[in-house]
Design a protein around this motif. Structure first.
Motif, short mmCIF file in Angstrom:
data_model
loop_
_atom_site.label_atom_id
_atom_site.label_comp_id
_atom_site.label_asym_id
_atom_site.label_seq_id
_atom_site.Cartn_x
_atom_site.Cartn_y
_atom_site.Cartn_z
N GLN A 272 0.86 -1.18 0.00
CA GLN A 272 0.00 0.00 0.00
C GLN A 272 0.89 1.23 0.00
O GLN A 272 1.78 1.37 0.84
CB GLN A 272 -0.94 0.02 1.21
CG GLN A 272 -1.86 1.24 1.24
CD GLN A 272 -2.93 1.13 2.31
OE1 GLN A 272 -3.13 0.07 2.89
NE2 GLN A 272 -3.62 2.24 2.56
N SER A 277 -3.47 0.59 -2.99
CA SER A 277 -2.96 -0.70 -2.52
C SER A 277 -3.28 -1.77 -3.55
O SER A 277 -4.20 -1.62 -4.36
CB SER A 277 -3.58 -1.07 -1.17
OG SER A 277 -4.98 -1.23 -1.29
N HIS A 292 -5.29 -3.96 -7.83
CA HIS A 292 -6.25 -4.04 -6.73
C HIS A 292 -7.14 -5.26 -6.92
O HIS A 292 -7.41 -5.67 -8.06
CB HIS A 292 -7.10 -2.76 -6.69
CG HIS A 292 -7.92 -2.61 -5.45
ND1 HIS A 292 -9.22 -3.07 -5.38
CD2 HIS A 292 -7.63 -2.06 -4.25
CE1 HIS A 292 -9.70 -2.80 -4.17
NE2 HIS A 292 -8.76 -2.19 -3.46
#
Length: 419
Positions: A272, A277, A292
């Motif tokens: 992240q 992230s 993601h």
């Protein structure tokens, strides 16, 4: 006879041989050589159909022209004292040109596997090679060279003609292609070393390509006879440009090599950066790609990863702790609520039994007692939100079945009469 008329003499000798009745034996010999080369090429293809290596593909492209050249050369050396073989002498440069074109295109396709411009370049390279061969055979090449040598210009203090420039471009192109072929062999060797970290393998491949390309360019320019001091102005301007306009790009490239070498971030890590992230799916010399779980991909400059705090959830191991919080009423059985929350987490197939799930009482709030169950997983790449949602649903069903209420905020209002 002068060198300029050497190719024309080959044409005249071939025309004279056509009138000779023994010319049919030249045709038979050439057909035998070409036919044998085709059979050998077909045998090679049948033996290496399942192969996936670079050498197999190169052999599939080059086996016919190289075998044809070998057989034709054997025929020239063995039968040259008995008969004229000018037809075979003409076939040799044609087969050599075919091998050159196929070899160059093969190396380019290996170096740039996704390039769409190679189809057009294949035609350009083939046309260039065959065109120059036609000039040579028709005895026009020496005159073209003389015309290009008469076009001269200055680069710094050095005088260069057009023929030197074109010869330099061709030499640079061929040496760079050869360097890329060597780099491809190095890449194949490094990628097969499973004991070496993948980041180090990627760094080795990129360094090898960069070093071999630079060495090929410098060597080819030296072979052509271009004084490297003539490029001092260009290299000075390039250095100024890197110092000012390309500062960020250079910083990203240096940061990319640092990331690959120190292995602080590796492919497959869950990281992240700020509010972004995801899983690291690609590390290039300029940027890193984070994917993601929802499918969105973030392209993060490598300088950002070096100069900011990065949360690497799988740096030393893949185990991470997840939590699920819920508030229960003050008159609830807290021991039963804790057992139900532990069971809900333990029963999920992705939750680890060691360390086991554990419940903490985090706060005595205004309307509820806040409980938090923490549990561990070792496959964060499969997603975190989905397992937290499953555990929350299991807790809600267990609380509903056992009569444990989840209160909502309430306020009591008292009205005091003035009487």
């Amino acid at each position: 006879m002068s060198e300029k008329s050497q190719a024309l003499r080959l044409i005249n000798d071939l025309l004279a041989d056509i009138r000779d009745p023994s010319f049919v034996w030249q045709v038979v010999t050439l057909v035998a050589c070409i036919g044998s080369a085709l059979l050998i090429a077909r045998w090679w293809h049948s033996r290496h159909t399942e192969g996936e290596g670079r050498l197999t593909d190169a052999g599939a492209r080059l086996v016919f022209p190289l075998t044809g050249m070998l057989l034709t050369g054997i025929a020239l050396s063995t039968l040259g004292s008995f008969m004229h073989l000018n037809l075979l002498k003409l076939a040799m440069p044609l087969l050599g040109s075919m091998a050159l074109v196929r070899g160059v295109i093969f190396v380019l396709r290996q170096a740039f596997p996704r390039a769409t411009w190679l189809t057009a370049w294949e035609r350009i390279i083939a046309a260039t090679v065959w065109g120059w061969l036609a000039l040579y055979i028709t005895d026009l090449a020496p005159f073209v060279i003389e015309a290009m040598e008469s076009v001269q210009f200055h680069v710094g203090k050095q005088q260069i003609d057009l023929w030197t420039v074109l010869r330099g471009i061709a030499t640079v192109f061929l040496t760079v292609v050869f360097a890329l072929w060597i780099a491809g062999l190095v890449e194949a060797k490094l990628m097969r070393i499973q004991s070496l970290d993948v980041n180090l393998r990627i760094v080795g491949v990129r360094v090898a390509k960069a070093v071999l390309t630079v060495v090929a360019i410098l060597t080819s320019l030296a072979l052509v006879g271009i004084d490297m001091t003539a490029l001092s102005v260009f290299t000075g301007a390039l250095g100024v440009g890197l110092g000012f306009g390309l500062q960020k790009i250079a910083s990203n490239y240096v940061s990319g090599f640092i990331i690959l070498l120190d292995r602080s971030i590796r492919i497959g890590n869950i990281v992240q950066v700020g509010s972004d992230s995801g899983e690291v799916t690609q590390i290039t010399t300029r940027y890193t790609v984070l994917k993601h779980p929802g499918g969105t991909e973030f392209i993060v400059p490598n300088e950002t990863l070096i100069g900011s705090i990065v949360q690497n959830q799988t740096y030393s191991n893949t185990c991470i702790r997840l939590v699920s919080s819920v508030g229960v009423a003050y008159d609830s059985d807290l021991d039963l609520a804790c057992r139900l929350m532990v069971d809900a987490a333990q029963n999920h197939p992705r939750a680890l039994s060691d360390p086991p799930p554990k419940v903490f009482l985090t706060q005595f709030a205004d309307s509820a007692i806040n409980l938090e169950v923490g549990f561990w997983i070792n496959d964060p790449e499969e997603g975190k939100g989905n397992i937290v949602s499953d555990v929350n649903f299991a807790i809600w069903r267990a609380f509903k079945e056992n009569g444990i209420g989840i209160p909502f905020p309430q306020r009591d209002i008292r009205i005091i009469s003035s009487s």
